[in-house]
Design a protein around this motif. Structure first.
Motif, PDB file in Angstrom:
ATOM      1  N   UNK A 159      25.120  59.411  23.799  1.00 46.63           N
ATOM      2  CA  UNK A 159      26.497  59.013  24.118  1.00 46.63           C
ATOM      3  C   UNK A 159      26.508  57.807  25.056  1.00 46.63           C
ATOM      4  N   UNK A 160      25.592  57.822  26.037  1.00 47.16           N
ATOM      5  CA  UNK A 160      25.533  56.701  26.972  1.00 47.16           C
ATOM      6  C   UNK A 160      25.146  55.404  26.260  1.00 47.16           C
ATOM      7  N   UNK A 161      24.233  55.501  25.305  1.00 46.69           N
ATOM      8  CA  UNK A 161      23.838  54.301  24.571  1.00 46.69           C
ATOM      9  C   UNK A 161      24.976  53.756  23.717  1.00 46.69           C
ATOM     10  N   UNK A 162      25.911  54.616  23.370  1.00 47.10           N
ATOM     11  CA  UNK A 162      27.090  54.151  22.630  1.00 47.10           C
ATOM     12  C   UNK A 162      28.119  53.492  23.538  1.00 47.10           C
ATOM     13  N   UNK A 163      27.850  53.501  24.840  1.00 44.68           N
ATOM     14  CA  UNK A 163      28.759  52.877  25.787  1.00 44.68           C
ATOM     15  C   UNK A 163      29.852  53.785  26.294  1.00 44.68           C
ATOM     16  N   UNK A 164      29.757  55.082  26.021  1.00 43.95           N
ATOM     17  CA  UNK A 164      30.775  56.027  26.482  1.00 43.95           C
ATOM     18  C   UNK A 164      30.532  56.364  27.949  1.00 43.95           C
ATOM     19  N   UNK A 165      31.611  56.471  28.693  1.00 44.56           N
ATOM     20  CA  UNK A 165      31.517  56.827  30.107  1.00 44.56           C
ATOM     21  C   UNK A 165      31.408  58.343  30.213  1.00 44.56           C
ATOM     22  N   UNK A 166      30.193  58.825  30.385  1.00 46.97           N
ATOM     23  CA  UNK A 166      29.946  60.261  30.381  1.00 46.97           C
ATOM     24  C   UNK A 166      29.003  60.592  31.525  1.00 46.97           C
ATOM     25  N   UNK A 167      29.535  61.137  32.600  1.00 44.07           N
ATOM     26  CA  UNK A 167      28.729  61.567  33.736  1.00 44.07           C
ATOM     27  C   UNK A 167      28.306  63.003  33.454  1.00 44.07           C
ATOM     28  N   UNK A 168      27.094  63.178  32.983  1.00 46.92           N
ATOM     29  CA  UNK A 168      26.692  64.463  32.419  1.00 46.92           C
ATOM     30  C   UNK A 168      25.676  65.241  33.250  1.00 46.92           C
ATOM     31  N   UNK A 169      24.944  64.602  34.140  1.00 46.88           N
ATOM     32  CA  UNK A 169      23.893  65.305  34.861  1.00 46.88           C
ATOM     33  C   UNK A 169      24.410  66.492  35.685  1.00 46.88           C
ATOM     34  N   UNK A 170      25.507  66.368  36.445  1.00 48.01           N
ATOM     35  CA  UNK A 170      25.968  67.530  37.228  1.00 48.01           C
ATOM     36  C   UNK A 170      26.409  68.712  36.370  1.00 48.01           C
ATOM     37  N   UNK A 171      26.809  68.458  35.119  1.00 46.49           N
ATOM     38  CA  UNK A 171      27.247  69.561  34.261  1.00 46.49           C
ATOM     39  C   UNK A 171      26.154  70.013  33.296  1.00 46.49           C
ATOM     40  N   UNK A 172      24.948  69.477  33.417  1.00 43.33           N
ATOM     41  CA  UNK A 172      23.903  69.789  32.442  1.00 43.33           C
ATOM     42  C   UNK A 172      23.398  71.220  32.553  1.00 43.33           C
ATOM     43  N   UNK A 173      23.753  71.934  33.636  1.00 38.38           N
ATOM     44  CA  UNK A 173      23.392  73.350  33.690  1.00 38.38           C
ATOM     45  C   UNK A 173      24.038  74.099  32.527  1.00 38.38           C
ATOM     46  N   UNK A 174      25.163  73.570  32.031  1.00 39.76           N
ATOM     47  CA  UNK A 174      25.821  74.181  30.876  1.00 39.76           C
ATOM     48  C   UNK A 174      24.905  74.202  29.660  1.00 39.76           C
ATOM     49  N   UNK A 175      24.102  73.152  29.484  1.00 45.10           N
ATOM     50  CA  UNK A 175      23.192  73.098  28.351  1.00 45.10           C
ATOM     51  C   UNK A 175      22.181  74.252  28.422  1.00 45.10           C
ATOM     52  N   UNK A 176      21.695  74.502  29.628  1.00 43.36           N
ATOM     53  CA  UNK A 176      20.721  75.571  29.841  1.00 43.36           C
ATOM     54  C   UNK A 176      21.344  76.936  29.555  1.00 43.36           C
ATOM     55  N   UNK A 177      22.548  77.164  30.054  1.00 41.96           N
ATOM     56  CA  UNK A 177      23.214  78.461  29.867  1.00 41.96           C
ATOM     57  C   UNK A 177      23.498  78.712  28.390  1.00 41.96           C
ATOM     58  N   UNK A 178      24.021  77.711  27.676  1.00 47.60           N
ATOM     59  CA  UNK A 178      24.303  77.881  26.248  1.00 47.60           C
ATOM     60  C   UNK A 178      23.022  78.133  25.465  1.00 47.60           C
ATOM     61  N   UNK A 179      21.935  77.422  25.813  1.00 51.72           N
ATOM     62  CA  UNK A 179      20.667  77.649  25.131  1.00 51.72           C
ATOM     63  C   UNK A 179      20.144  79.053  25.351  1.00 51.72           C
TER      64      UNK A 179
END
Length: 744
Positions: free
Chosen positions: A241-261
């Motif tokens: 998403x970042x490479x597409x130029x989208x403004x996405x601050x994702x690191x603080x919410x990345x714990x969500x990826x772990x929980x869903x996995x």
């Protein structure tokens, strides 16, 4: 010399009793506090052991103020429970106390930079926690009959409202968090992963993240592995998403990826070879939902909440259960225990008995042939693909004639639902297309579903609707009515009582087949689906063998061992060379061989068709472990030359390595040892029963395990000899003495 007299024994006992009672009360109090604190926070990460949940409080204590707010939220949740008179059901990913606790934490995190007095901050946090607890209780009621878990929706909804009411507080609180740049090297990625683990508790520090990781790993290695796969999947999509130029601050919410996995890869669904890709997709889906919340809807603050993981979990559960029994992953029926342990139980059951489908006894005696099987080329297709047609085998037909007139018996217990008689039998080669099923009986099974037996002989149906039948009850005789050009019996399982309903899978149980075409029927099957053309026959119990296997007496058995050559350390009997077993019958009627607290237990179940090893403690003595492999099952129909195969319910590995070998087992193609058995000796000893011996060979022996075992079983005493052959030595156990317990 000291002449003082010691107090009487009774007085000393009375003095010691309060001390013992005090210790028990103290232990109960400590256990209660641990459960109250550890369960509330541990359930957020699907951890079912309260002691491990205390590690998460250690992560919170990296910011003592937040720990104080967490305590306030916990007490608020307990208050709501008490007022509503309900029990907290943490379930999956949170409960009333967990939602209240996290809501109080986010309230304290927002209010701390404002300079508000502590008392007011705590009151505000308590009010928010009570609101979240009430929302969670309402959701628990609404979703009670749904397969969807409550998760942390109560916390998410109340926290989102707080962010909307005071956006300035949220901005100022966000500035108190340390700067979190996108990492560029391995050390930076490791630090970001650890920080993300504690972001849910607003303590994004590496030390706090380490404590969270330790708690998850100690509870379940498979869960951590699935969570890591989810985190990687989410990170990869976020970078895209970042490479597409989208403004996405994702690191603080990345714990969500772990929980869903974790949730979709190991908790809600059992781990397996496809669970890691599922976990990675779950993490990527969570990243997509996070982008939608943050970028499209403009909820930049709310996107940091576990909303995106909750949405991904709900969507994943719906998508992965659409296929029903054909789903690529299997639902976890008991998520309250470590996933790999639950997987082991379920996978071992499936490996031994197949999928959970009804088992049918062969409904006709004598030697038979499957004229048409599942997915047959003539009529067993489409909605009727799960069906079997029985005829006499060519050899049996040459001796005794066709199957015409053979007695038909009930394949399983149930109630007769429908009966149809009065259809004339066809001449050979002719079908009655107006009466497709001819004379038939439909049985509503105790196990679920309806069994249909069709093409019965005119005037022979011997049951009426409402009659109770057991396995083996007489129903009628084989005929040639309906759509049947030659005499045969049609058998299938269907999902509703009306004739012609769609069929369902089932398996035949307890029957013999031949090892090779034209040979004797010596291969015993506990359950299987016979292919078209298979020659088979009912497995009738050998009375003498049956009496021996079910008549093992309780008592005390003393075994001695002999070692020849070099024996692997895991199976070495030790210097004592003596082993005492207590043989008893438990409340379920199972035979338990107990080697004491250090030696473990072996549980033998008396099933309708065989004596089977049902359970083995993890840390069992070598004798019990070898018995579990050598005597995994013993059919009552066994005779000299009988062959059978089974899966030994032995947990892979042992000692300190066992948790890690169990982690890898769900991803291996053949995780359980397959044992091939051959009965070598059956000696009828008269009234007392038979002595029997058999040889068990491991199909794919482990380098450190036995490759061949010889077992001997005697009347009353049960197992009397076990010889295990290893690559470099032989270990022999013999029963030295047996003291039977009084009957009763």
């Amino acid at each position: 010399m000291n002449t003082a007299q010691s107090p009487p024994i009774a007085v000393r006992a009375e003095a010691a009793a309060p001390t013992g009672a005090t210790l028990r009360a103290l232990r109960a109090s400590v256990r209660g506090w641990v459960e109250a604190f550890g369960q509330a926070l541990g359930s957020v990460f699907f951890i079912g052991r309260p002691w491990l949940g205390l590690l998460l409080w250690g992560a919170l204590l990296s910011s003592p103020a937040l720990a104080l707010f967490a305590l306030c939220g916990l007490l608020s949740g307990v208050l709501v429970q008490w007022v509503l008179r309900i029990q907290d059901a943490p379930g999956l990913g949170g409960g009333i106390k967990a939602n209240a606790l996290l809501t109080a934490v986010v309230s304290g995190w927002m209010s701390s930079p404002t300079g508000m007095p502590w008392a007011q901050q705590l009151v505000l946090a308590a009010a928010a926690a009570i609101a979240a607890a009430l929302v969670t209780a309402a959701l628990m009621r609404m979703l009670a009959r749904s397969f969807l878990p409550v998760l942390l929706w109560g916390y998410c909804l109340v926290a989102a409202m707080l962010f909307s009411v005071c956006p300035d507080c949220t901005v100022r609180a966000a500035y108190t968090l340390p700067v979190w740049p996108v990492p560029t090297d391995a050390q930076g990625w490791l630090g970001s992963f650890l920080r993300s683990m504690a972001s849910l508790m607003y303590s994004p520090h590496a030390v706090a993240g380490v404590l969270v990781c330790i708690a998850v790993v100690m509870w379940s290695r498979a869960m951590f592995l699935a969570g890591l796969a989810g985190w990687i999947g989410g990170v990869v999509l976020s970078l895209g998403f970042q490479r597409l130029g989208l403004s996405f601050v994702w690191l603080p919410l990345s714990y969500n990826y772990f929980i869903a996995g974790m949730a979709l890869g190991a908790v809600i669904f059992l781990p397996g070879r496809l669970s890691l890709p599922v976990a990675a997709v779950a993490g990527a889906l969570t990243a997509f939902f996070g982008l939608v919340l943050q970028y499209v809807l403009g909820w930049s603050a709310a996107s940091y909440l576990p909303m995106s993981s909750a949405l991904a979990i709900w969507v994943g559960m719906g998508a992965l259960t659409l296929a029903g029994e054909r789903a690529i992953v299997e639902r976890n029926a008991t998520p309250g225990e470590p996933p790999e342990q639950r997987w082991w139980k379920e996978a071992c059951w499936h490996a031994r008995y197949g999928r959970t489908v009804p088992l049918f006894a062969v409904p006709v005696a004598g030697e038979l042939q499957i004229a048409q099987g599942f997915d047959g080329r003539t009529s067993h297709m489409g909605m009727y693909r799960h069906a079997l047609d029985f005829q006499r085998s060519p050899a049996a037909e040459a001796v005794a004639g066709s199957i015409w007139g053979a007695a038909v018996t009930a394949p399983a217990p149930g109630m007769v639902e429908r009966v149809h008689d009065g259809v004339a039998d066809n001449p050979l080669g002719v079908c009655n297309y107006a009466e497709k099923w001819g004379n038939h009986v439909v049985i509503r099974l105790d196990a679920g579903g309806w069994a249909m037996l069709a093409h019965l002989q005119l005037g022979t149906v011997a049951v009426v609707p409402g009659a109770r039948v057991e396995t083996g009850s007489y129903l009628g005789r084989v005929g040639n009515s309906g759509r049947s050009p030659v005499p045969h019996l049609h058998l299938h399982l269907q999902g509703s009582p009306e004739p012609g309903a769609a069929t369902r899978p089932f398996r035949l149980a307890n029957y013999f087949t031949a090892e090779a075409p034209g040979s004797a029927l010596t291969r015993w099957h506990a359950s299987a689906v016979p292919p078209e053309g298979e020659i088979l026959a009912q497995a009738q119990a050998n009375p003498a063998v049956y009496g021996t296997l079910v008549g093992m007496a309780p008592g005390t058995a003393v075994w001695t061992s002999e070692v020849e050559g070099d024996i692997p350390r895991a199976f070495h009997p030790g210097p004592a060379r003596m082993q005492q077993l207590q043989v008893r019958i438990d409340s379920l009627g199972e035979q338990v061989l107990d080697a004491g607290p250090q030696g473990g237990r072996l549980v033998l179940g008396l099933d309708p068709d065989a004596l089977r090893v049902m359970a083995l403690d993890d840390a069992s003595a070598p004798l019990l472990r070898l018995l579990a492999m050598g005597a995994v099952s013993i059919p009552y129909a066994v005779r000299v030359g009988t062959q059978w195969s089974d899966v030994a319910p032995v947990v892979p590995g042992g000692g300190w390595w066992r948790p890690w070998s169990l982690l890898l087992a769900p991803y291996r193609p053949h995780p359980f040892p397959v044992v091939n058995c051959t009965c070598a000796v059956v000696v009828d000893t008269g009234v007392s029963g038979s002595t029997l011996a058999w040889v068990s060979t491991l199909q794919t022996p482990d380098a450190s395990g036995p490759h061949r075992l010889t077992c001997r079983f005697a009347p009353l005493r049960g197992f009397v000899k076990l010889q295990a052959e290893f690559a470099t030595g032989v270990l022999t156990f013999r029963l030295l003495s047996f003291d039977p317990a009084p009957p009763g």
